[in-house]
Design a protein around this motif. Sequence first.
Motif, PDB file in Angstrom:
ATOM      1  N   THR A  18       0.854  -1.187   0.000  1.00 28.66           N
ATOM      2  CA  THR A  18       0.000   0.000   0.000  1.00 28.66           C
ATOM      3  C   THR A  18       0.891   1.239   0.000  1.00 28.66           C
ATOM      4  N   LYS A  19       0.590   2.137  -0.916  1.00 34.03           N
ATOM      5  CA  LYS A  19       1.340   3.388  -1.000  1.00 34.03           C
ATOM      6  C   LYS A  19       0.348   4.540  -0.938  1.00 34.03           C
ATOM      7  N   GLU A  20       0.790   5.638  -0.370  1.00 32.31           N
ATOM      8  CA  GLU A  20      -0.057   6.828  -0.319  1.00 32.31           C
ATOM      9  C   GLU A  20       0.270   7.723  -1.505  1.00 32.31           C
ATOM     10  N   LYS A  21      -0.770   8.146  -2.179  1.00 33.78           N
ATOM     11  CA  LYS A  21      -0.605   9.045  -3.318  1.00 33.78           C
ATOM     12  C   LYS A  21      -1.475  10.269  -3.090  1.00 33.78           C
ATOM     13  N   VAL A  22      -1.086  11.351  -3.705  1.00 31.53           N
ATOM     14  CA  VAL A  22      -1.871  12.579  -3.624  1.00 31.53           C
ATOM     15  C   VAL A  22      -2.695  12.672  -4.905  1.00 31.53           C
ATOM     16  N   ASN A  23      -4.029  12.762  -4.742  1.00 33.33           N
ATOM     17  CA  ASN A  23      -4.881  12.838  -5.933  1.00 33.33           C
ATOM     18  C   ASN A  23      -4.978  14.279  -6.429  1.00 33.33           C
ATOM     19  N   LEU A  24      -5.794  14.506  -7.420  1.00 33.03           N
ATOM     20  CA  LEU A  24      -5.904  15.832  -8.028  1.00 33.03           C
ATOM     21  C   LEU A  24      -6.445  16.888  -7.069  1.00 33.03           C
ATOM     22  N   LYS A  25      -7.203  16.481  -6.081  1.00 34.16           N
ATOM     23  CA  LYS A  25      -7.763  17.434  -5.104  1.00 34.16           C
ATOM     24  C   LYS A  25      -6.782  17.755  -3.984  1.00 34.16           C
ATOM     25  N   GLY A  26      -5.626  17.106  -3.990  1.00 32.35           N
ATOM     26  CA  GLY A  26      -4.629  17.361  -2.960  1.00 32.35           C
ATOM     27  C   GLY A  26      -4.795  16.472  -1.740  1.00 32.35           C
ATOM     28  N   GLU A  27      -5.685  15.487  -1.791  1.00 37.77           N
ATOM     29  CA  GLU A  27      -5.902  14.583  -0.666  1.00 37.77           C
ATOM     30  C   GLU A  27      -4.987  13.376  -0.782  1.00 37.77           C
ATOM     31  N   LYS A  28      -4.553  12.861   0.361  1.00 37.04           N
ATOM     32  CA  LYS A  28      -3.743  11.652   0.366  1.00 37.04           C
ATOM     33  C   LYS A  28      -4.673  10.440   0.328  1.00 37.04           C
ATOM     34  N   VAL A  29      -4.412   9.571  -0.638  1.00 36.41           N
ATOM     35  CA  VAL A  29      -5.239   8.382  -0.831  1.00 36.41           C
ATOM     36  C   VAL A  29      -4.337   7.154  -0.806  1.00 36.41           C
ATOM     37  N   ALA A  30      -4.767   6.105  -0.091  1.00 32.12           N
ATOM     38  CA  ALA A  30      -4.011   4.853  -0.040  1.00 32.12           C
ATOM     39  C   ALA A  30      -4.359   4.015  -1.272  1.00 32.12           C
TER      40      ALA A  30
END
Length: 168
Positions: free
Chosen positions: A61-73
């Motif tokens: 599992t990696k955390e990524k930043v989506n287009l809205k600026g939220e961190k998503v696993a």
Amino acid sequence: MARKLGRPTKERMHILRNQVSELLWYGQIETTVDRAKEVRRLADKMITLAVRTYDDTIKTTKEKVNLKGEKVAVEYTNDGVRKLAARRKMMSVLRDLQEPKKEKESKSAYNDRTRDVKHPLVEKVFNVYGPKYAKRAEELGQGGGYTRVIKMTERRGDNAERAIVQLV
């Protein structure tokens, strides 16, 4: 002892690589009896690699930043150590066949369908033949015997013994 097939090593290995790749892709090929026996040897080794390692995966599992600026696993499935080694061994032996375009399929649809698959033959061996023959080995209590050689009549012209190699 390996058969020499009347060819230098480099040519012989190219012929066998091509025929093993075609056998694993299409399920059966027609060739001479001596080549069929050598192809059977190599094909059984490739399928055995897949049977032993097809389920060796690691989920990360990696955390990524989506287009809205939220961190998503985001969860990824990667090959384990044994499966990665088996995949590399297969890629060194098998020819890289590409997925054929279906009849009346647009170029964009073909690109969408094959976007994530870099080596279709290796994926087919792991995803189709690995589970199939692992289940078969479990039911019968034996491994190996994934291919069969059926002898045919002699070839016209040079009278060479022909055979069909099939996946069982």
